[in-house]
Scaffold this motif. Structure first.
Motif, PDB file in Angstrom:
ATOM      1  N   PRO A  20      55.146 -21.791 -84.278  1.00 35.74           N
ATOM      2  CA  PRO A  20      55.747 -21.154 -85.498  1.00 35.74           C
ATOM      3  C   PRO A  20      54.269 -20.543 -86.397  1.00 35.74           C
ATOM      4  O   PRO A  20      53.273 -21.305 -86.265  1.00 35.74           O
ATOM      5  N   GLN A  34      57.285 -24.535 -80.413  1.00 36.23           N
ATOM      6  CA  GLN A  34      57.531 -23.225 -80.795  1.00 36.23           C
ATOM      7  C   GLN A  34      56.552 -22.348 -81.392  1.00 36.23           C
ATOM      8  O   GLN A  34      56.586 -21.133 -81.370  1.00 36.23           O
ATOM      9  N   VAL A  63      63.825 -17.336 -81.100  1.00 40.22           N
ATOM     10  CA  VAL A  63      62.887 -17.586 -82.042  1.00 40.22           C
ATOM     11  C   VAL A  63      61.620 -16.136 -82.502  1.00 40.22           C
ATOM     12  O   VAL A  63      61.215 -16.067 -83.569  1.00 40.22           O
ATOM     13  N   ARG A  64      61.429 -15.360 -81.227  1.00 39.24           N
ATOM     14  CA  ARG A  64      60.515 -14.532 -81.533  1.00 39.24           C
ATOM     15  C   ARG A  64      60.907 -13.095 -82.023  1.00 39.24           C
ATOM     16  O   ARG A  64      60.387 -12.223 -82.288  1.00 39.24           O
ATOM     17  N   PRO A  80      57.524 -16.489 -85.468  1.00 39.91           N
ATOM     18  CA  PRO A  80      58.396 -17.470 -85.564  1.00 39.91           C
ATOM     19  C   PRO A  80      58.333 -18.191 -86.686  1.00 39.91           C
ATOM     20  O   PRO A  80      57.003 -18.848 -87.128  1.00 39.91           O
TER      21      PRO A  80
END
Ligand code: SF4
Length: 507
Positions: A300, A298, A244-245, A252
């Motif tokens: 984000p 996550q 995700v990164r 993200p």
């Protein structure tokens, strides 16, 4: 053990949401799986390969590669438009030059072969016969062999959503068939669903692909892995196995889909309606729980709601329970957006941008398309959103059957009148779905680009041909100074996926 693959080429800015959903289902049932984002890895491997030395632009771009990648993965590029444009242009140039010898026009969101078309099954089959001619083959051959050895999967699934992924998907399938004939190959995703929903569909890939999946893939994949489920279970997406990164974004992005199909489901030109995809929505309270949990995990910088149209009830729920992170997505121009307080509540909940399918600035066209949009409401919505600090990405569709030059000029007038409330514009030329309500009323030609094409050519009732539409757009619409300045803002290649970052810097 199953491996799920996101094949090249698709915009490498966020993790693939369809695969994350499958991971959620497999995880829930304790089935071992691995994930390969062959799109991100493949693009990076080509970018990092030395460019053809004779091209000075590509050589210079290659020298700046790490700087460009770093600027797209930080906030720099989104705060300096020139820097962003140069980075994207240079990366596209490197890809173009690297793939030139394979007779492919390659870019960060583009894969076009000089001879092979993704809309022809014979061309896809040709891609399976010669995987080594695919520009990604040095990457995927090595990577797939490694995975086969280390994971020993019994099945490998491909998620094929865009035409730009089709030829690479079949090249990888061809390679796997040769390397490991015993492994089951599964093919699903949005594009495969559209193929299989064509009338008189006949599978041209028998003997090559073991399972073709139309629609949501969770239940078919689970059943293949020996788990039978009853009813329509909702599994939260799981992004743990995705990098995700590593995507091209300043942090993200969390893609999340709260529904499939569309709650409106009436627009006469809409492929969703033509494919008869049912509207299935996750209850708003579950969506909120999912979002809060995923945000916590996550971290984000942006939530991308993938729904065809976010329902007003979900917008209300998000306004009441903000996820704590900016978000954006597609919404219909409903009367809810004519309420300034509702727009302010959306803004407070983190809404940074709404994508609005306005399609036309002519009411008779909108009515004939059964769009359910009233221009006075659209006008008020655009003004309220602007006041609330929510950017808009407005989608227009030219060349639909009820539109002629007079109606197209009304769209131009509407846009000019509201130019200061429109953040970004997407201009599309109408494609007639090969099946659907309008197709039956038109004079169509049965064969367009290939046996897998989803569109058909048709005789426009007002003789407003694609060529005339293009001329109008190029010579009149795009040249209007108020419109030209909106179009200049559009982030090249990544368009709406990166647009929120340009408005977030201002917030
Ligand atoms: S609102 Fe969008 S997704 Fe829904 S029917 Fe209309 S075009 Fe299709």
């Amino acid at each position: 053990m199953v491996i799920l693959i996101h094949p090249p080429v698709a915009k490498p800015c966020e993790p693939p949401a369809g695969i994350a959903k499958l991971c959620g289902a497999l995880n829930h049932h304790g089935i071992r799986y691995g994930v390969l984002d062959a799109n991100l890895e493949g693009l990076l491997s080509l970018l990092n390969a030395s460019p053809v030395p004779s091209d000075t632009w590509a050589s210079r771009a290659f020298r700046h590669l790490s700087k460009h990648l770093a600027s797209l993965k930080g906030w720099d590029a989104y705060q300096q438009e020139d820097r962003y444009r140069r980075a994207v242009k240079d990366l596209n140039r490197i890809l173009k030059m690297t793939a030139r010898s394979s007779r492919v026009r390659l870019g960060l969101a583009n894969y076009e072969h000089e001879e092979l078309f993704p809309t022809r099954s014979t061309d896809l089959l040709r891609a399976t016969e010669n995987p080594e001619t695919n520009p990604f083959s040095p990457y995927f051959e090595k990577r797939l062999v490694e995975l086969l050895k280390s994971q020993q999967p019994s099945a490998i699934g491909f998620s094929l959503n865009y035409l730009s992924q089709a030829l690479c998907t079949f090249a990888m399938i061809g390679f796997l068939r040769r390397e490991c004939p015993g492994v089951k190959l599964v093919l699903g995703g949005g594009l495969v669903t559209s193929w299989m929903r064509r009338p008189h569909w006949k599978n041209p890939f028998e003997g090559l692909v073991d399972h073709l999946v139309a629609g949501p893939g969770e239940a078919p994949l689970l059943s293949l892995m020996g788990v039978m489920q009853s009813g329509n279970n909702h599994y939260s997406p799981n992004y743990d196995s995705l990098p995700v990164r590593d995507y091209f974004a300043p942090g993200p992005i969390l893609p999340y889909s709260s529904s499939s199909g569309c709650y409106w489901n009436r627009c006469s030109f809409c492929p969703e309606r033509a494919e008869e995809n049912p509207y299935i929505a996750i209850p708003a309270e579950k969506v909120i729980v999912d979002l809060l949990r995923l945000v916590d995990k996550q971290k984000p910088v942006l939530i991308h709601l993938l729904d065809n149209a976010i329902s007003p009830s979900l917008m209300k729920a998000i306004a009441e329970h903000p996820p704590g992170v900016p978000w954006y997505g597609f919404a219909r121009t409903t009367r809810h957006l004519t309420d300034p307080d509702f727009c302010l509540a959306l803004r407070r909940s983190g809404c940074g941008m709404l994508k609005l399918g306005l399609e036309s600035g002519d009411q008779t066209v909108l009515d004939s398309l059964q769009k359910g949009v009233h221009l006075e409401e659209a006008s008020s919505a655009l003004k309220n959103l602007k006041k609330a600090g929510i950017a808009t990405y407005v989608y227009l569709l030219f060349g639909t059957p009820p539109e002629g030059l007079i109606e197209a000029r009304r769209t131009l007038e509407f846009v000019v009148k509201h130019h200061d409330c429109i953040g970004f514009l997407n201009l599309a030329i109408f494609n007639m779905p090969i099946y659907g309500p309008q197709t039956r009323q038109m004079e169509t030609n049965s064969f367009y680009e290939g046996d897998l094409s989803l569109y058909t050519s048709f005789d426009h009732p007002k003789a407003w041909s694609r060529q005339l539409v293009r001329q109008f757009l190029d010579k009149e619409f795009k040249r209007h100074p108020a419109i030209a300045s909106i179009l200049r803002r559009d982030p090249p290649t990544f368009t709406s996926n990166h647009a929120p970052f340009f408005v977030m810097k201002e917030q």
